[in-house]
Design a protein around this motif. Sequence first.
Motif, PDB file in Angstrom:
ATOM      1  N   THR A   1       2.918   1.392  -3.166  1.00 39.80           N
ATOM      2  CA  THR A   1       4.369   1.581  -3.060  1.00 39.80           C
ATOM      3  C   THR A   1       5.039   0.374  -3.708  1.00 39.80           C
ATOM      4  OG1 THR A   1       4.106   2.673  -0.909  1.00 39.80           O
ATOM      5  CG2 THR A   1       6.312   1.865  -1.455  1.00 39.80           C
TER       6      THR A   1
ATOM      7  N   VAL B   1       1.450   5.724  -7.292  1.00 41.70           N
ATOM      8  CA  VAL B   1       1.802   6.260  -5.971  1.00 41.70           C
ATOM      9  C   VAL B   1       0.608   6.826  -5.211  1.00 41.70           C
ATOM     10  CG1 VAL B   1       4.237   6.669  -6.400  1.00 41.70           C
ATOM     11  CG2 VAL B   1       2.559   8.408  -7.053  1.00 41.70           C
ATOM     12  N   ALA B   2      -0.519   7.023  -5.889  1.00 35.60           N
ATOM     13  CA  ALA B   2      -1.715   7.457  -5.167  1.00 35.60           C
ATOM     14  C   ALA B   2      -2.243   6.346  -4.268  1.00 35.60           C
ATOM     15  CB  ALA B   2      -2.806   7.892  -6.146  1.00 35.60           C
TER      16      ALA B   2
ATOM     17  N   ALA C   1       5.492   6.753  -1.119  1.00 40.06           N
ATOM     18  CA  ALA C   1       4.898   6.672  -2.450  1.00 40.06           C
ATOM     19  C   ALA C   1       4.691   8.071  -2.989  1.00 40.06           C
ATOM     20  CB  ALA C   1       3.581   5.890  -2.380  1.00 40.06           C
ATOM     21  N   THR C   2       5.705   8.592  -3.629  1.00 33.50           N
ATOM     22  CA  THR C   2       5.693   9.958  -4.145  1.00 33.50           C
ATOM     23  C   THR C   2       6.246   9.925  -5.559  1.00 33.50           C
ATOM     24  OG1 THR C   2       7.943  10.335  -3.386  1.00 33.50           O
ATOM     25  CG2 THR C   2       6.175  10.884  -1.838  1.00 33.50           C
TER      26      THR C   2
ATOM     27  N   ASP D   1      -8.029   1.694  -7.710  1.00 36.78           N
ATOM     28  CA  ASP D   1      -8.100   3.144  -7.847  1.00 36.78           C
ATOM     29  C   ASP D   1      -6.733   3.798  -8.011  1.00 36.78           C
ATOM     30  OD1 ASP D   1      -7.309   2.707  -5.263  1.00 36.78           O
ATOM     31  OD2 ASP D   1      -9.018   3.690  -4.327  1.00 36.78           O
TER      32      ASP D   1
ATOM     33  N   PRO E   1       0.829  -1.218   0.000  1.00 34.60           N
ATOM     34  CA  PRO E   1       0.000   0.000   0.000  1.00 34.60           C
ATOM     35  C   PRO E   1       0.862   1.267   0.000  1.00 34.60           C
ATOM     36  CG  PRO E   1      -0.798  -1.579   1.633  1.00 34.60           C
ATOM     37  CD  PRO E   1       0.538  -2.083   1.168  1.00 34.60           C
ATOM     38  N   ALA E   2       0.248   2.353  -0.415  1.00 31.57           N
ATOM     39  CA  ALA E   2       0.933   3.645  -0.425  1.00 31.57           C
ATOM     40  C   ALA E   2       1.188   4.126   0.994  1.00 31.57           C
ATOM     41  CB  ALA E   2       0.078   4.680  -1.151  1.00 31.57           C
ATOM     42  N   ARG E   3       2.332   4.764   1.191  1.00 34.65           N
ATOM     43  CA  ARG E   3       2.600   5.477   2.431  1.00 34.65           C
ATOM     44  C   ARG E   3       3.069   6.845   2.006  1.00 34.65           C
ATOM     45  NH1 ARG E   3       6.322   2.187   6.504  1.00 34.65           N
ATOM     46  NH2 ARG E   3       7.678   4.015   6.294  1.00 34.65           N
ATOM     47  N   GLU E   4       2.480   7.887   2.568  1.00 41.08           N
ATOM     48  CA  GLU E   4       2.724   9.228   2.047  1.00 41.08           C
ATOM     49  C   GLU E   4       4.203   9.592   2.070  1.00 41.08           C
ATOM     50  OE1 GLU E   4       0.267   8.421   4.092  1.00 41.08           O
ATOM     51  OE2 GLU E   4      -1.598   9.342   3.430  1.00 41.08           O
TER      52      GLU E   4
ATOM     53  N   PRO F   1      -5.568   7.779 -11.553  1.00 40.60           N
ATOM     54  CA  PRO F   1      -4.443   8.132 -10.669  1.00 40.60           C
ATOM     55  C   PRO F   1      -3.201   7.263 -10.882  1.00 40.60           C
ATOM     56  CG  PRO F   1      -6.496   8.012  -9.419  1.00 40.60           C
ATOM     57  CD  PRO F   1      -6.768   7.436 -10.783  1.00 40.60           C
ATOM     58  N   ALA F   2      -2.057   7.840 -10.595  1.00 37.49           N
ATOM     59  CA  ALA F   2      -0.788   7.131 -10.692  1.00 37.49           C
ATOM     60  C   ALA F   2      -0.659   6.116  -9.561  1.00 37.49           C
ATOM     61  CB  ALA F   2       0.363   8.134 -10.618  1.00 37.49           C
TER      62      ALA F   2
END
Lengths: 232, 232, 232, 232, 232, 232
Positions: free
Chosen positions: D148, D144-145, D61-62, D94, D55-58, D141-142
């Motif tokens: 990761t 990274v949204a 995942a940028t 998504d 999963p993304a982590r702010e 969305p990309a």
Amino acid sequence: MDSKTVGILKGVSTATLTTVLLKKGLRNVWLRGTKPIRPGQERLVGPAFTLRFTPAREDLATPASWASPISTRAAIEAMPEGCIAVADAMGVLDAGIFGDILCARMAKRGVAGLVTDGVMRDAAGVLGTGLPIWCDGIAAPASVAGLTFVGWQEPIACGGVAVFPDDIIVADDDGAVLIPAALLDAVLAEAPEQEVQEAWIMTEVDRGVPLPGLYPMNDETKARYAAFREGQ
Amino acid sequence: MDSKTVGILKGVSTATLTTVLLKKGLRNVWLRGTKPIRPGQERLVGPAFTLRFTPAREDLATPASWASPISTRAAIEAMPEGCIAVADAMGVLDAGIFGDILCARMAKRGVAGLVTDGVMRDAAGVLGTGLPIWCDGIAAPASVAGLTFVGWQEPIACGGVAVFPDDIIVADDDGAVLIPAALLDAVLAEAPEQEVQEAWIMTEVDRGVPLPGLYPMNDETKARYAAFREGQ
Amino acid sequence: MDSKTVGILKGVSTATLTTVLLKKGLRNVWLRGTKPIRPGQERLVGPAFTLRFTPAREDLATPASWASPISTRAAIEAMPEGCIAVADAMGVLDAGIFGDILCARMAKRGVAGLVTDGVMRDAAGVLGTGLPIWCDGIAAPASVAGLTFVGWQEPIACGGVAVFPDDIIVADDDGAVLIPAALLDAVLAEAPEQEVQEAWIMTEVDRGVPLPGLYPMNDETKARYAAFREGQ
Amino acid sequence: MDSKTVGILKGVSTATLTTVLLKKGLRNVWLRGTKPIRPGQERLVGPAFTLRFTPAREDLATPASWASPISTRAAIEAMPEGCIAVADAMGVLDAGIFGDILCARMAKRGVAGLVTDGVMRDAAGVLGTGLPIWCDGIAAPASVAGLTFVGWQEPIACGGVAVFPDDIIVADDDGAVLIPAALLDAVLAEAPEQEVQEAWIMTEVDRGVPLPGLYPMNDETKARYAAFREGQ
Amino acid sequence: MDSKTVGILKGVSTATLTTVLLKKGLRNVWLRGTKPIRPGQERLVGPAFTLRFTPAREDLATPASWASPISTRAAIEAMPEGCIAVADAMGVLDAGIFGDILCARMAKRGVAGLVTDGVMRDAAGVLGTGLPIWCDGIAAPASVAGLTFVGWQEPIACGGVAVFPDDIIVADDDGAVLIPAALLDAVLAEAPEQEVQEAWIMTEVDRGVPLPGLYPMNDETKARYAAFREGQ
Amino acid sequence: MDSKTVGILKGVSTATLTTVLLKKGLRNVWLRGTKPIRPGQERLVGPAFTLRFTPAREDLATPASWASPISTRAAIEAMPEGCIAVADAMGVLDAGIFGDILCARMAKRGVAGLVTDGVMRDAAGVLGTGLPIWCDGIAAPASVAGLTFVGWQEPIACGGVAVFPDDIIVADDDGAVLIPAALLDAVLAEAPEQEVQEAWIMTEVDRGVPLPGLYPMNDETKARYAAFREGQ
């Protein structure tokens, strides 16, 4: 089901039963989404008496339908003493299949317990009947708000498992497991030994023995275990 | 992880930690679907030791695989004292990742606790080991009924959160929260003050102060709070 | 809402209410996914005060938003004594709508209770406030991690049920049920008799009477019941 | 993978492959939630090159992470000609894992195709690259949204199936099927005959032969089929 | 919304818009579960006109309700030319929010298009009206079978995104994206350049340039791109 | 079912049928998750011939089971000409209930079509048989990978709707709708007029008439419509 069989299975956890059945190629014998309705219910063992629901249809699923010849009432009157009622509620969580009155009657008839992938209604009243129940929660609405009862003693789905009349059900804190009737003897032959073995392994872990070679057992461990069994 | 850090974090609720991390732009740090296995478990703090599962494949996920070099057994023997085992079970709810034997060994090795988005098996036995556990329930079947173990100390997903080895885990009644290792110092600097502040606000609410201006604090309230802090 | 109405409804289970409403054609009045936060909460009765959330947007759902004129804080200050706050959290399970501070303020203002299809945060603190709560669990993150508050006293969805301001809410161990304001008098007229009837049927089941003809009652049973009622 | 193997498997449907594997005890080899991105894509055959997301982590995942040594870009540069990229996107719908630029580069490197339980982004651009793709839809969305990227050529989960590097993937209108590398020879030996047999059965159905005894074949039918095979 | 803005946004893909918004910290702007109702619909741009539904209640959601002052009919008559109707159907997939008659009226009034996380009914008729639609499929039942309409031009949830009246919607093959009204100017300033940049990168990939250093661009690549832009 | 009835229902859309049935109190008659397998299939009308599956059990759901007396093969041989096979696949999406051979035999026997909440396998082969099919997609694995067939012409659940043998099924681009056998005459009496009425309303919308007062019709509109009907 004879009392000796019940006695043996009351001594075997559902966790052990799933391991024994997995070794015979059966991976899908644990009923999803059904848990003890109250903590501390003792292990339940008995033959399945199946109940089947389909979705509600406003022209069929009405309070009036409760008096129909094909009704949950008629099904309950057909249940033999010692059976476990297993209800296919299609996992519906917003309509309680039974409340206090039906559970009280089941208890009165000597039904051993109830297992469903659906929910109960009137939690306080149902607990008051003392009937052992495994279910997926509680909801206030009556069955007819979401379900139409269509028959009993047919093959059903319950919690993603196919249940046929007279398959054996064992339920405890880990949920409910099905033993296909044709596999009962094989399970009775192997499961108690499996329990003894795992108990002995726990004593080894308590002694500080590392897991590799212990669980599963390598040849050296098997020899030590054999010695222990002989010494008993 | 030093004992001072553990001590500070034992005094901070996971609710407060998520607020502190949100202010740094991290919204996704709470592990979904993992709860204390029993009420009253005290707050758990430690570095993550990760475990990773993939789905079961009948040719791989067998009881025989438990003796493989890449097995949950080998992983447990690699766990350092004080770590928290964090298992990515992909949210699978119908195969218990560990039972009493593996939990007993983890407890023996001084593992601080276990956190997973999956479920345990053999509930009674597992509770008997005393290992603190956060999980998503109980299921009788063994892990190999639904999962294949593939490795440890890799990045994983757990409850929708990315967990890397040595990230910090804090778990309490509100569930489990991850602190990225790189943000630990910043969190230690801010979280305790946040706890004091919220406790003071609670005393104001008890006095009957309305919420607007109090929480969050406007300038007048900030001044009163500053006075309170000076007076301590 | 007058105290006599509250008194009558405190004596009627939500299970009975759903049956009475079903007979009037309403099948969808039970709020899914909301349960008592602690065992033994007594039955809750009151008019709905609605709260509405939409999903979080990073530019809107921030700690700063808590000071906005349209905020949960402002909504709480608008709640009248005796109301039940009903929050549409869209079933979001990973962001707690309220924690200890907001619940303490609601209790202080005499709010009768809180019902939501979402979750609470800071479980220990919230339980400490004593506010009666029906919700779908606990999560550490703040509401702004997943939700944007947009208003109060609007029509909402809660647990799959449409709730309008001033509809009546009754909540007990079976969950929360809505009585549309326009149907309140009809429900008050029928529900207590339904309770008496079902209690009498339970005594018949205890006596060993089989279900067919008893529940639902056939003419012979109705006569016996009428005699019982006259004799009271 | 040699071209003769590819040639044989290009002549076998994924439906037939699942039947052959089921007879060997493998029920879980079909990747859920992945479909041809456009109608009429020809059957795809090749060894798996795995990609893994969490999963993304702010903080991770940028867009900046795209330049990291562990990035989808680096993974693509490591892909050998003729491989099938299989991406574990945890079923996230998504956030598109790849857009036109990455697909164009994969096509340029001679990658045979891409299979994922996630989605693509920039549908028009991706279709323009001509890369054969099986996925679960499209999202703007990309990655990274929501995701990761953490590594390649590791064991992964894709659509509920465990995929190891160099397992064989076959994909057609019915979706994507995995052949464990160790079972490839056995499958090659049996699958083509199964195809011939089913084609012959279809000609029998066209002649009006009823199903019982025909499919599966009883002894009389087997004899007729043997005669047909000899006559070829 | 002025035609110049519409013109610029018609030249920017939703994929690019999500990247531009992500760089501003907005990850949740893509509406889940809404796709073009037919292939080849051109990109749609306009301000949101919001519609809100709650669940059906048998006493409210009736064909009679269609004549109420708060009805979808009244909402449609309030829609300005060029707006995009955005309907919060709570992701309900078994009740079509609009059929041919309502869509025909919207087209007649110059509404630019309709976006919903719900479904349409009467597919053939709706397609016949020519109204551009993004939705999550088709279902025969009318809205009142599952939904109660409660208002327009309020904040709503649509596909997991908070939409406020007059936020900007852009929809294409990748679905629908929201631009918060307050961010429109910043997006207009950056998005077209982003499109040019990605198009140039595609030409580099066609030339065989590997991804690392190209996408994202390192300093050397940035210099080459700057030269390209100067040369245009 | 007589050909006149079929003829009338072929002229009524499923959208109109759900409206007619809703006015009689039936909200739950549309089968969720079943769509035309190919675009442009003409409307299908016929009596339901039901098929029932439960979950797979490794000891029961085997290729060998295909030769059992209770098998899909035997069920197909029992289907009368003109019926619509309606299969309760419990919404299972990863095991195709039928492939080309079984569909070819059904077409040969004059079965009008197949409707299921499950999926088909061997998409290319199935399309080649020409049998009209409504289903929820395609999967390569055979039914026995996930399902056990247990019987035919019993009450079933399909897509959340209760279907009894000989209920009437109508399927078109909007999916499949059930008409309870007991309500057929009432539906035949009302549905065609409803179609005429909605077609006339569409001509009014084309003329620019606003919706309030037109749809639903107020008294003035009803008078105009009556005049139109008289004039026909």
